[in-house]
Write a protein that holds these residues in place. Structure first.
Motif, PDB file in Angstrom:
ATOM      1  N   PRO A  16       0.826  -1.207   0.000  1.00  0.00           N
ATOM      2  CA  PRO A  16       0.000   0.000   0.000  1.00  0.00           C
ATOM      3  C   PRO A  16       0.860   1.257   0.000  1.00  0.00           C
ATOM      4  CG  PRO A  16      -0.063  -1.067   2.152  1.00  0.00           C
ATOM      5  CD  PRO A  16       0.713  -1.960   1.237  1.00  0.00           C
ATOM      6  N   MET A  17       0.387   2.261  -0.731  1.00  0.00           N
ATOM      7  CA  MET A  17       1.026   3.570  -0.786  1.00  0.00           C
ATOM      8  C   MET A  17       0.210   4.498   0.113  1.00  0.00           C
ATOM      9  SD  MET A  17       3.345   5.591  -2.339  1.00  0.00           S
ATOM     10  CE  MET A  17       3.724   4.865  -3.909  1.00  0.00           C
ATOM     11  N   LEU A  18       0.830   4.985   1.180  1.00  0.00           N
ATOM     12  CA  LEU A  18       0.133   5.851   2.125  1.00  0.00           C
ATOM     13  C   LEU A  18       0.600   7.290   1.944  1.00  0.00           C
ATOM     14  CD1 LEU A  18       0.325   3.662   5.346  1.00  0.00           C
ATOM     15  CD2 LEU A  18      -1.514   3.791   3.668  1.00  0.00           C
ATOM     16  N   PRO A  19      -0.318   8.208   1.664  1.00  0.00           N
ATOM     17  CA  PRO A  19       0.051   9.616   1.564  1.00  0.00           C
ATOM     18  C   PRO A  19       0.239  10.210   2.962  1.00  0.00           C
ATOM     19  CG  PRO A  19      -2.291   9.326   1.139  1.00  0.00           C
ATOM     20  CD  PRO A  19      -1.720   7.960   1.358  1.00  0.00           C
ATOM     21  N   VAL A  20       1.291  11.013   3.107  1.00  0.00           N
ATOM     22  CA  VAL A  20       1.573  11.666   4.387  1.00  0.00           C
ATOM     23  C   VAL A  20       1.858  13.139   4.146  1.00  0.00           C
ATOM     24  CG1 VAL A  20       2.416   9.514   5.431  1.00  0.00           C
ATOM     25  CG2 VAL A  20       4.049  11.088   4.378  1.00  0.00           C
TER      26      VAL A  20
END
Length: 127
Positions: A16-20
């Protein structure tokens, strides 16, 4: 034809690619609280990071205007959801769904990371 090579394509890992919004704050949480280790970073300032712990892999991407989704963005299987729940509570993470046994054989909870990303955590109960 078997499932792995159906349509001539074999699939590998999925992460998963998590935006921060704040990479340093996100790394402090994922490394300090959850115990992930950074295995790759890119950009100056750093805009992309790969984290690993055991078989789990997460990708963090810097998105300064990120607005969190109102649903779970990742599911994490662990060997002890109670222990991870305790770590999240101690660190002040928002618990979205409390720790409980589910009818489908998981002990699970949902927390939000510092950027509001909801992560569902569970371990198999054998029920």
């Amino acid at each position: 034809m078997n499932e792995e090579t159906d349509h001539g394509v074999t699939f590998g890992r999925v992460a998963p690619m998590l935006p921060v919004r704040d990479m340093a704050r996100a790394l402090a949480f994922y490394q300090g609280v959850l115990g992930f280790r950074k295995v790759f970073e890119n950009g100056r300032p750093v805009g992309f990071v790969i984290l690993e712990r055991g078989a789990a892999e997460l990708h963090l991407t810097l998105q300064p205007h990120h607005a969190p989704a109102p649903f779970n963005v990742a599911h994490l299987l662990v060997d002890d959801a109670d222990a991870l729940h305790a770590r999240c509570v101690k660190a002040g993470a928002r618990i979205v769904k409390s720790l409980r046994d589910k009818e489908y054989g998981l002990r699970a909870f949902v927390f939000q990371d510092p950027d509001g990303n909801r992560i569902d955590v569970g371990h198999e109960t054998g029920d």
